[in-house]
Design an enzyme around this catalytic site. Structure first.
Site, PDB file in Angstrom:
ATOM      1  N   CYS A  88       0.837  -1.212   0.000  1.00  0.00           N
ATOM      2  CA  CYS A  88       0.000   0.000   0.000  1.00  0.00           C
ATOM      3  C   CYS A  88       0.870   1.260   0.000  1.00  0.00           C
ATOM      4  CB  CYS A  88      -0.911   0.004   1.228  1.00  0.00           C
ATOM      5  SG  CYS A  88      -1.857   1.539   1.414  1.00  0.00           S
ATOM      6  N   TYR A  90       0.056   4.405   0.115  1.00  0.00           N
ATOM      7  CA  TYR A  90      -0.405   5.401   1.082  1.00  0.00           C
ATOM      8  C   TYR A  90       0.122   5.068   2.477  1.00  0.00           C
ATOM      9  CZ  TYR A  90      -3.661   6.762  -2.626  1.00  0.00           C
ATOM     10  OH  TYR A  90      -4.196   7.170  -3.817  1.00  0.00           O
ATOM     11  N   CYS A  91       0.078   3.780   2.819  1.00  0.00           N
ATOM     12  CA  CYS A  91       0.566   3.339   4.126  1.00  0.00           C
ATOM     13  C   CYS A  91       2.068   3.576   4.255  1.00  0.00           C
ATOM     14  CB  CYS A  91       0.260   1.862   4.326  1.00  0.00           C
ATOM     15  SG  CYS A  91      -1.488   1.444   4.308  1.00  0.00           S
ATOM     16  N   ASN A  92       2.796   3.323   3.181  1.00  0.00           N
ATOM     17  CA  ASN A  92       4.242   3.512   3.235  1.00  0.00           C
ATOM     18  C   ASN A  92       4.604   4.985   3.407  1.00  0.00           C
ATOM     19  OD1 ASN A  92       5.034   0.775   2.986  1.00  0.00           O
ATOM     20  ND2 ASN A  92       4.594   0.840   0.803  1.00  0.00           N
ATOM     21  N   LEU A  95       4.123   5.734   7.055  1.00  0.00           N
ATOM     22  CA  LEU A  95       5.236   5.255   7.890  1.00  0.00           C
ATOM     23  C   LEU A  95       6.444   6.176   7.772  1.00  0.00           C
ATOM     24  CD1 LEU A  95       5.311   1.353   7.584  1.00  0.00           C
ATOM     25  CD2 LEU A  95       4.103   2.793   9.229  1.00  0.00           C
TER      26      LEU A  95
END
Length: 224
Positions: A88, A90-92, A95
């Site tokens: 994903c 967006y998730c990276n 983070l």
């Protein structure tokens, strides 16, 4: 650049079909439909909120070490980010933004962990690719996410889309159930009470890391 500005820029390029994405508009429509249905379900409103008690958990980090919420809270306040997986973007980006903010959290005595259904090998990959100095804890079957009220089952049409995009979640997660956590961020005081909660069923929307700082400052002042 603010995290949401980065996400918005990526989303605009992705939905415009710019290289290297080149996705057909039908894919965008399906993703929008799934997001709209999850929003309409009201699931986010049923998730844990500020003032609720943190569900205790014990999970493994990417190296197989056991990490418990009690152990983390014994050191100070805790920041938790629920992370869908290495696949994903967006998730990276989230983070990466949390990593940038990590020194500010640490100055206030807080620890930071991400929780993901993906298997340890993929978590090691996430840590490496995003240059993280905090762990991603493996949450098999999204059980901890469920305790927070974040787990949801993917609809059949969305599963078929993921398969067509080579996002094989059972392979990523080592779990045959097609479930995901809604993206969420929590700040928790040492007494286990949630001080800050942000849950969004729209995976393209994420809070800024700095949004948690007032809650962490309050936690630091209480424990001083």
């Amino acid at each position: 650049m603010a995290l949401q500005s980065r996400l918005d820029a990526f989303k605009a390029d992705f939905e415009a079909g710019k290289p290297p994405y080149n996705v057909p508009y039908s894919v965008i429509e399906i993703m929008r439909r799934a997001t709209a249905e999850l929003i309409a379900s009201g699931a986010a409103q049923r998730a844990l909120k500020a003032g609720d008690k943190l569900p205790a958990f014990t999970l493994s980090d990417p190296e197989g070490n056991t990490v418990s919420s009690d152990g983390l809270l014994s050191k100070g306040p805790l920041v938790i980010s629920f992370y869908r997986g290495v696949w994903c973007p967006y998730c990276n980006m989230e983070l990466q933004a949390l990593q940038e903010a990590l020194p500010q959290f640490q100055e206030l005595g807080a620890s930071l962990v991400a929780i993901s259904p993906q298997n340890p090998a993929n978590s090691r990959k996430s840590v490496r690719q995003n240059n993280l100095a905090f762990p991603i804890l493996s949450d098999p079957h999204n059980d901890v996410a469920a305790a927070f009220g974040l787990r949801f089952e993917m609809q059949d049409y969305l599963i078929e889309l993921y398969k067509s995009l080579k996002n094989d979640l059972p392979a990523f997660n080592g779990d045959p159930s097609w479930t995901l956590p809604m993206p969420a961020r929590y700040a928790v005081g040492q007494d286990g009470v949630i001080l800050y909660a942000e849950v969004n069923p729209d995976y393209t929307r994420r809070p800024e890391p700095e949004d948690m700082l007032p809650a962490l400052r309050r936690a630091a002042s209480l424990s001083a």
